[in-house]
Design a protein around this motif. Structure first.
Motif, mmCIF file in Angstrom:
data_model
loop_
_atom_site.group_PDB
_atom_site.id
_atom_site.type_symbol
_atom_site.label_atom_id
_atom_site.label_comp_id
_atom_site.label_asym_id
_atom_site.label_seq_id
_atom_site.Cartn_x
_atom_site.Cartn_y
_atom_site.Cartn_z
ATOM 1 N N PRO A 57 0.830 -1.213 0.000
ATOM 2 C CA PRO A 57 0.000 0.000 0.000
ATOM 3 C C PRO A 57 0.861 1.259 0.000
ATOM 4 O O PRO A 57 1.912 1.311 0.647
ATOM 5 N N VAL A 58 0.398 2.262 -0.730
ATOM 6 C CA VAL A 58 1.131 3.532 -0.816
ATOM 7 C C VAL A 58 0.797 4.378 0.400
ATOM 8 O O VAL A 58 -0.372 4.602 0.724
ATOM 9 N N GLN A 59 1.818 4.838 1.106
ATOM 10 C CA GLN A 59 1.641 5.704 2.260
ATOM 11 C C GLN A 59 1.545 7.149 1.802
ATOM 12 O O GLN A 59 2.464 7.665 1.180
ATOM 13 N N GLN A 60 0.406 7.802 2.107
ATOM 14 C CA GLN A 60 0.238 9.193 1.711
ATOM 15 C C GLN A 60 1.045 10.114 2.639
ATOM 16 O O GLN A 60 1.049 9.932 3.858
ATOM 17 N N VAL A 61 1.709 11.057 2.052
ATOM 18 C CA VAL A 61 2.492 12.034 2.804
ATOM 19 C C VAL A 61 1.859 13.398 2.605
ATOM 20 O O VAL A 61 1.671 13.850 1.476
ATOM 21 N N LYS A 62 1.515 14.052 3.720
ATOM 22 C CA LYS A 62 0.920 15.377 3.660
ATOM 23 C C LYS A 62 1.955 16.428 4.037
ATOM 24 O O LYS A 62 2.685 16.257 5.015
ATOM 25 N N ARG A 298 -2.613 39.719 10.411
ATOM 26 C CA ARG A 298 -2.942 38.986 9.190
ATOM 27 C C ARG A 298 -3.080 37.488 9.478
ATOM 28 O O ARG A 298 -2.273 36.925 10.231
ATOM 29 N N TYR A 299 -4.088 36.924 8.845
ATOM 30 C CA TYR A 299 -4.302 35.474 8.949
ATOM 31 C C TYR A 299 -4.285 34.875 7.552
ATOM 32 O O TYR A 299 -5.036 35.291 6.668
ATOM 33 N N TYR A 300 -3.409 33.866 7.343
ATOM 34 C CA TYR A 300 -3.274 33.164 6.072
ATOM 35 C C TYR A 300 -3.755 31.733 6.253
ATOM 36 O O TYR A 300 -3.338 31.038 7.185
ATOM 37 N N LYS A 301 -4.597 31.272 5.336
ATOM 38 C CA LYS A 301 -5.084 29.909 5.422
ATOM 39 C C LYS A 301 -3.993 28.889 5.092
ATOM 40 O O LYS A 301 -3.096 29.160 4.307
ATOM 41 N N MET A 302 -4.126 27.712 5.715
ATOM 42 C CA MET A 302 -3.213 26.606 5.462
ATOM 43 C C MET A 302 -3.610 25.890 4.175
ATOM 44 O O MET A 302 -4.787 25.755 3.849
ATOM 45 N N VAL A 303 -2.599 25.424 3.448
ATOM 46 C CA VAL A 303 -2.798 24.649 2.226
ATOM 47 C C VAL A 303 -2.189 23.261 2.433
ATOM 48 O O VAL A 303 -1.037 23.143 2.874
ATOM 49 N N THR A 304 -2.965 22.214 2.162
ATOM 50 C CA THR A 304 -2.500 20.833 2.330
ATOM 51 C C THR A 304 -2.189 20.213 0.982
ATOM 52 O O THR A 304 -2.984 20.287 0.050
ATOM 53 N N THR A 305 -1.001 19.623 0.882
ATOM 54 C CA THR A 305 -0.578 18.917 -0.331
ATOM 55 C C THR A 305 -0.370 17.453 0.011
ATOM 56 O O THR A 305 0.320 17.130 0.983
ATOM 57 N N VAL A 306 -0.987 16.562 -0.776
ATOM 58 C CA VAL A 306 -0.881 15.113 -0.539
ATOM 59 C C VAL A 306 -0.035 14.515 -1.650
ATOM 60 O O VAL A 306 -0.286 14.720 -2.844
#
Length: 307
Positions: A57-62, A298-306
């Protein structure tokens, strides 16, 4: 009496058809188990030939990053009272759980914008049974402020008895009253210990004298503006002063007791006078009025990359 021997002869005479059946039965009994085994092995081989090679199985990395433009901010470009669409106030003189000595108001006497700068001023004046006044602003940031980059540029007051803070509290206290639901202190400074600026977190395990804290000496804390920042993701909370990493708290993945930081929070700006920590060496009444100045929030939203 003559027909009986004929019947006997018919019964005793060999029958070629029956003999063949008997031979086939014996042959089947002899080769049956081997044939079944051969057929089973042949079937297995056929099925195996159709299956693809085993793939683990491929392990997802965030990985996490932040938007380039803020999702919410206040540049304090309009003179007068803070924008009511962006800020509200905590008001009163209850001590706020720290035996603070000020009465927090919601007036421009203590929180005022001029020339692109928000000034929170503490004054030596009596109100509501307290001997000082000040302001404690509470952000009306998006209700979904869960993870992200929070950045504030500020100049801090000097003087014994001052206790300015830029910090965060949960919206809903899902895990119970303080400290169970968490607190993130992006910047704290106490006037009796000048130039030592603190970044801390609090939770059910890490609070009061056992809190997770890092300190950086900033000699020009009162004369220059400096940038105080928190990068908050599901993995960690990191603190930066002028882009220098000063604090890291990694999610221990042991439950809410040490990571209540999976709920929405809001931002607070205040200048306390006295209190258990800020007033532990008394208050110098010659320093008033004194102020914390804020250039922007200032508040910047988080971006998630998988991957």
């Amino acid at each position: 009496m003559q027909s009986r021997p004929e019947v006997q002869r018919d019964i005793a005479a060999p029958n070629p058809g029956l003999k063949m059946i008997d031979v086939m039965k014996k042959f089947t009994w002899a080769i049956g188990p081997a044939m079944l085994l051969l057929l089973a092995c042949s079937k297995k081989a056929d099925v195996g030939d159709d299956l693809p090679p085993y793939q683990p199985p491929v392990q997802q990395v965030k990985t996490y990053s932040f938007d380039a433009a803020p999702a919410w901010s206040d540049e304090f470009n309009t003179d007068g009272a803070p924008d009511a669409n962006k800020w509200t106030y905590d008001v009163g003189g209850t001590g706020w759980g720290n035996h603070e000595l000020e009465y927090y108001t919601n007036t421009t006497n203590n929180a005022n914008i001029s020339g692109g700068i928000l000034t929170i001023t503490a004054r030596k004046e009596s109100m509501g049974g307290m001997n000082y006044t000040s302001s404690r602003l509470v952000s009306k940031t998006p209700a979904d402020l869960l993870y992200g980059r929070i950045e504030i540029r500020a100049k801090l007051p000097a003087g014994r008895g001052t206790w300015p803070a830029i910090w965060m509290l949960p919206n809903d206290y899902a895990y119970g009253n303080w400290p169970n639901s968490g607190e993130i202190d992006i910047m704290e400074h106490v006037g009796f210990d000048p130039a030592n600026v603190h970044f801390s977190i609090h939770d059910q395990v890490n609070f009061a004298g056992n809190s997770k804290t890092s300190t950086l000496k900033i000699p020009t804390y009162q004369t220059d503006f400096h940038t105080y920042r928190a990068d908050w993701t599901p993995d960690s909370i990191k603190g930066y002063y002028d882009d220098q990493l000063v604090f890291t708290y990694n999610n221990p993945n042991t439950g809410w007791q040490m990571w209540p930081f999976d709920k929405s929070f809001h931002i607070l700006l205040n200048l306390a006078i006295g209190g258990d920590w800020g007033g532990s060496q008394g208050v110098d009444d010659t320093i008033f009025p004194c102020a914390m100045q804020v250039d922007y929030v200032r508040y910047y939203k988080m971006v998630t990359t998988v991957k």
